[in-house]
Design an enzyme around this catalytic site. Structure first.
Site, PDB file in Angstrom:
ATOM      1  N   ARG A   6       0.838  -1.196   0.000  1.00 58.30           N
ATOM      2  CA  ARG A   6       0.000   0.000   0.000  1.00 58.30           C
ATOM      3  C   ARG A   6       0.877   1.251   0.000  1.00 58.30           C
ATOM      4  O   ARG A   6       1.068   1.880  -1.018  1.00 58.30           O
ATOM      5  CB  ARG A   6      -0.972  -0.041   1.191  1.00 58.30           C
ATOM      6  CG  ARG A   6      -2.160   0.911   1.018  1.00 58.30           C
ATOM      7  CD  ARG A   6      -1.866   2.346   1.407  1.00 58.30           C
ATOM      8  NE  ARG A   6      -1.487   2.499   2.808  1.00 58.30           N
ATOM      9  CZ  ARG A   6      -1.061   3.642   3.320  1.00 58.30           C
ATOM     10  NH1 ARG A   6      -0.928   4.725   2.564  1.00 58.30           N
ATOM     11  NH2 ARG A   6      -0.708   3.716   4.598  1.00 58.30           N
ATOM     12  N   ASP A   7       1.477   1.577   1.141  1.00 60.05           N
ATOM     13  CA  ASP A   7       2.311   2.783   1.187  1.00 60.05           C
ATOM     14  C   ASP A   7       3.576   2.601   0.358  1.00 60.05           C
ATOM     15  O   ASP A   7       4.061   3.531  -0.282  1.00 60.05           O
ATOM     16  CB  ASP A   7       2.677   3.109   2.638  1.00 60.05           C
ATOM     17  CG  ASP A   7       2.974   4.597   2.834  1.00 60.05           C
ATOM     18  OD1 ASP A   7       3.250   5.277   1.843  1.00 60.05           O
ATOM     19  OD2 ASP A   7       2.908   5.060   3.981  1.00 60.05           O
ATOM     20  N   TYR A 134      -6.756   5.155  10.921  1.00 62.74           N
ATOM     21  CA  TYR A 134      -5.607   6.052  10.741  1.00 62.74           C
ATOM     22  C   TYR A 134      -6.027   7.476  11.111  1.00 62.74           C
ATOM     23  O   TYR A 134      -7.047   7.980  10.612  1.00 62.74           O
ATOM     24  CB  TYR A 134      -5.184   6.081   9.277  1.00 62.74           C
ATOM     25  CG  TYR A 134      -4.184   5.044   8.835  1.00 62.74           C
ATOM     26  CD1 TYR A 134      -2.862   5.093   9.277  1.00 62.74           C
ATOM     27  CD2 TYR A 134      -4.542   4.056   7.928  1.00 62.74           C
ATOM     28  CE1 TYR A 134      -1.934   4.163   8.833  1.00 62.74           C
ATOM     29  CE2 TYR A 134      -3.629   3.119   7.480  1.00 62.74           C
ATOM     30  CZ  TYR A 134      -2.319   3.173   7.938  1.00 62.74           C
ATOM     31  OH  TYR A 134      -1.406   2.247   7.505  1.00 62.74           O
ATOM     32  N   GLU A 136      -4.690  10.530  10.082  1.00 59.78           N
ATOM     33  CA  GLU A 136      -3.742  11.129   9.136  1.00 59.78           C
ATOM     34  C   GLU A 136      -3.273  12.496   9.635  1.00 59.78           C
ATOM     35  O   GLU A 136      -4.062  13.311  10.105  1.00 59.78           O
ATOM     36  CB  GLU A 136      -4.407  11.276   7.764  1.00 59.78           C
ATOM     37  CG  GLU A 136      -3.463  11.761   6.687  1.00 59.78           C
ATOM     38  CD  GLU A 136      -4.155  11.964   5.357  1.00 59.78           C
ATOM     39  OE1 GLU A 136      -3.453  11.993   4.333  1.00 59.78           O
ATOM     40  OE2 GLU A 136      -5.393  12.108   5.343  1.00 59.78           O
ATOM     41  N   THR A 170       2.729  11.574   9.119  1.00 58.56           N
ATOM     42  CA  THR A 170       2.447  11.588   7.689  1.00 58.56           C
ATOM     43  C   THR A 170       3.502  12.334   6.884  1.00 58.56           C
ATOM     44  O   THR A 170       3.867  11.917   5.783  1.00 58.56           O
ATOM     45  CB  THR A 170       1.051  12.204   7.439  1.00 58.56           C
ATOM     46  OG1 THR A 170       0.086  11.450   8.188  1.00 58.56           O
ATOM     47  CG2 THR A 170       0.698  12.177   5.971  1.00 58.56           C
ATOM     48  N   HIS A 198       3.191   4.790  12.638  1.00 56.98           N
ATOM     49  CA  HIS A 198       3.500   4.727  11.201  1.00 56.98           C
ATOM     50  C   HIS A 198       4.487   5.853  10.888  1.00 56.98           C
ATOM     51  O   HIS A 198       4.113   7.029  10.864  1.00 56.98           O
ATOM     52  CB  HIS A 198       2.206   4.888  10.405  1.00 56.98           C
ATOM     53  CG  HIS A 198       2.356   4.829   8.924  1.00 56.98           C
ATOM     54  ND1 HIS A 198       2.025   3.710   8.182  1.00 56.98           N
ATOM     55  CD2 HIS A 198       2.786   5.748   8.036  1.00 56.98           C
ATOM     56  CE1 HIS A 198       2.245   3.946   6.893  1.00 56.98           C
ATOM     57  NE2 HIS A 198       2.701   5.186   6.780  1.00 56.98           N
ATOM     58  N   HIS A 200       7.487   8.014   8.730  1.00 54.59           N
ATOM     59  CA  HIS A 200       8.047   8.374   7.424  1.00 54.59           C
ATOM     60  C   HIS A 200       9.454   8.922   7.625  1.00 54.59           C
ATOM     61  O   HIS A 200       9.789   9.442   8.684  1.00 54.59           O
ATOM     62  CB  HIS A 200       7.150   9.382   6.703  1.00 54.59           C
ATOM     63  CG  HIS A 200       6.030   8.728   5.951  1.00 54.59           C
ATOM     64  ND1 HIS A 200       6.130   8.372   4.630  1.00 54.59           N
ATOM     65  CD2 HIS A 200       4.798   8.334   6.362  1.00 54.59           C
ATOM     66  CE1 HIS A 200       4.993   7.798   4.237  1.00 54.59           C
ATOM     67  NE2 HIS A 200       4.173   7.756   5.276  1.00 54.59           N
TER      68      HIS A 200
END
Length: 504
Positions: A6-7, A134, A136, A170, A198, A200
């Site tokens: 997905r990501d 999520y 976001e 995000t 999650h 990044h």
């Protein structure tokens, strides 16, 4: 949870075919044994739907459909219907985790957005789905509008309708101290909630932030194979795994000996090359270059840590170059079964150093020829020789090749067509080995081409080919101004190495 499908597919230039997604999902679930996989986004495309259906069908067959998750949206139940039609049973619902996103992207008040979320959650529950949420842009939400985050959480923690709250950085703006601060605030206010993190990697802190989240009480981490993902990517599966295990004695279900396999599969399907110095999975990470390191390894592994290559299905190598020193060369000679006097070793070391100064690449396969040259002997005579060949390509026709070779004094000839000139050439060789010699031809495992920068049309092309020969891995190089010719040179190097091992 692995989000490669997905990501990871949001990496610029990456688009997996449905069968490629299935192959990656199968390995992640059955071989790597990750706890959960996120396999796509609802309502993206027909191809995405085909892929998610295939993965859900496979997961159902092996009784792990609950480990397959699909990203969905607050869209009046359309995502829920899409996922249900694919056979999915877990929705990862994307909601807004910052007031700025809620007001400026959705144009809604927090109350309106919360009502929409609850409607979608109810729809998913009516379809028998597990719901994860999520938030976001949660990192900016905690920084700029924590009251909004708490308002959303207060409404959504009622009734236990949501299994996991997934907190994404995000835009990759956080540092470990902020992760610790924000997680402690969330856990203090919602001690019964299950939180995933999650990360990044915009500031190269995805792994560090993931570990900070674990130390602060996170119950789940999101990773991707090779760190693929939007912009600078996500936290790499392999790095997070080894740090959790070695630095914090955490227990996971991951099979480390297959991490290299999944990394190479994703590298091949994505077209995104793994950096040679990428920890755990890079080509160079288990290669000692400095001679002093090889010497220390000979004296009780003085330059090795817990990241031993065998743990990951790999082996340690000792590079040959200007900094090698006699210890590196001695290790390579030992592996090849070559014995030299100290004076002969000194002269071979000197020659390799000279080649390194010229930026020449020296491989273990080159070593017997260097030894022969240094000792003023003729280079070993090739037992497999290319007598002649013609390759052709024409508009509307498949490329073809006619090849004549000499193997142990006997000449053989064959022709073939293929998807490219080199493919046709290899198919002709394969035919000769199968029909005339009754032998299998080594399998091509990896093919890399490098051309020096500068734009010259006559630049030398280096082709590096990795082969599998009955469980043994060989890597050979060819250098020529023509890419096909460079690949052919690498191929015949490999065939002579195989022939030599048969004779010995």
């Amino acid at each position: 949870m692995d989000s490669t499908l997905r990501d990871g597919e949001q990496t610029n230039g990456v688009s997996f075919l449905p069968h490629e997604k299935l192959m990656i999902a199968r390995m992640l679930l059955s071989d790597i044994n990750v706890d959960r996989i996120e396999v796509g986004s609802a309502r993206v495309s027909d191809g995405e739907k085909d892929a998610v259906k295939m993965i859900c069908r496979y997961a159902q067959q092996i009784n792990c459909l609950g480990r397959v998750e699909v990203l969905g949206f607050v869209d009046g139940g359309k995502s829920v219907e899409w996922i249900a039609d694919c056979g999915g049973r877990v929705i990862n619902l994307l909601a807004k985790g910052s007031l700025k996103h809620c007001r400026q992207q959705l144009g809604k008040t927090p109350e309106e957005h919360i009502a929409d979320i609850l409607d979608t959650v109810a729809c998913a529950q009516n379809h028998g789905m597990t719901v994860n949420l999520y938030l976001e842009d949660w990192s900016n939400g905690m920084k700029d509008s924590p009251e909004y985050v708490y308002k959303v959480m207060d409404a959504l923690t009622q009734g236990n309708a949501i299994r996991r709250f997934m907190l994404p950085d995000t835009l990759g703006i956080m540092n470990p101290l902020q992760v610790i601060e924000y997680f402690r605030k969330m856990l203090k206010r919602y001690p019964e909630a299950h939180f995933d993190y999650h990360a990044h990697n915009d500031y190269d802190l995805a792994v560090s932030n993931s570990l900070a989240a674990v130390l602060s009480g996170a119950s789940g981490l999101h990773v991707t194979v090779n760190g693929l993902g939007e912009r600078c990517g996500n936290a790499p599966l392999s790095s997070v795994q080894v740090i959790l295990k070695d630095q914090f004695q955490a227990t996971t279900s991951i099979r480390e000996d297959r991490l290299n396999d999944i990394s190479r599969m994703v590298e091949s399907y994505s077209g995104i090359a793994i950096a040679p110095n990428q920890p755990i999975i890079g080509d160079n990470v288990f290669t000692q270059v400095a001679g002093v390191h090889a010497d220390g390894d000979n004296k009780d592994r003085l330059y090795q840590n817990d990241l031993v290559p065998e743990r990951f299905g790999r082996k340690r190598e000792y590079a040959l170059g200007k900094t090698s020193g006699k210890a590196n060369i001695a290790r390579n000679l030992e592996e090849l079964g070559l014995e030299l006097t100290p004076e002969q070793q000194r002269r071979v070391t000197q020659r390799i150093t000279e080649l390194g100064d010229k930026k020449e690449i020296v491989t273990q396969e080159d070593l017997p020829f260097i030894v022969s040259d240094v000792l003023k002997h003729d280079a070993p005579e090739d037992k497999v020789k290319l007598v002649s060949y013609v390759v052709s390509t024409a508009y509307g026709l498949k490329p073809g090749a006619n090849v004549k070779v000499e193997i142990n004094g006997q000449q053989y000839e064959a022709g073939a067509t293929g998807d490219g000139q080199y493919d046709a050439f290899v198919k002709a060789l394969r035919f000769i080995y199968r029909k005339y010699l009754n032998r299998t031809f080594p399998i091509l495992a990896n093919y890399q081409v490098s051309i020096p920068p500068g734009g010259r049309t006559d630049a030398l092309v280096q082709t590096v080919i990795t082969w599998n020969d009955n469980g043994r891995q060989l890597r050979t190089r060819g250098l020529d101004a023509d890419q096909t010719e460079a690949a052919i040179k690498a191929t015949f190097k490999m065939l002579n190495i195989v022939e030599s091992s048969i004779r010995s």
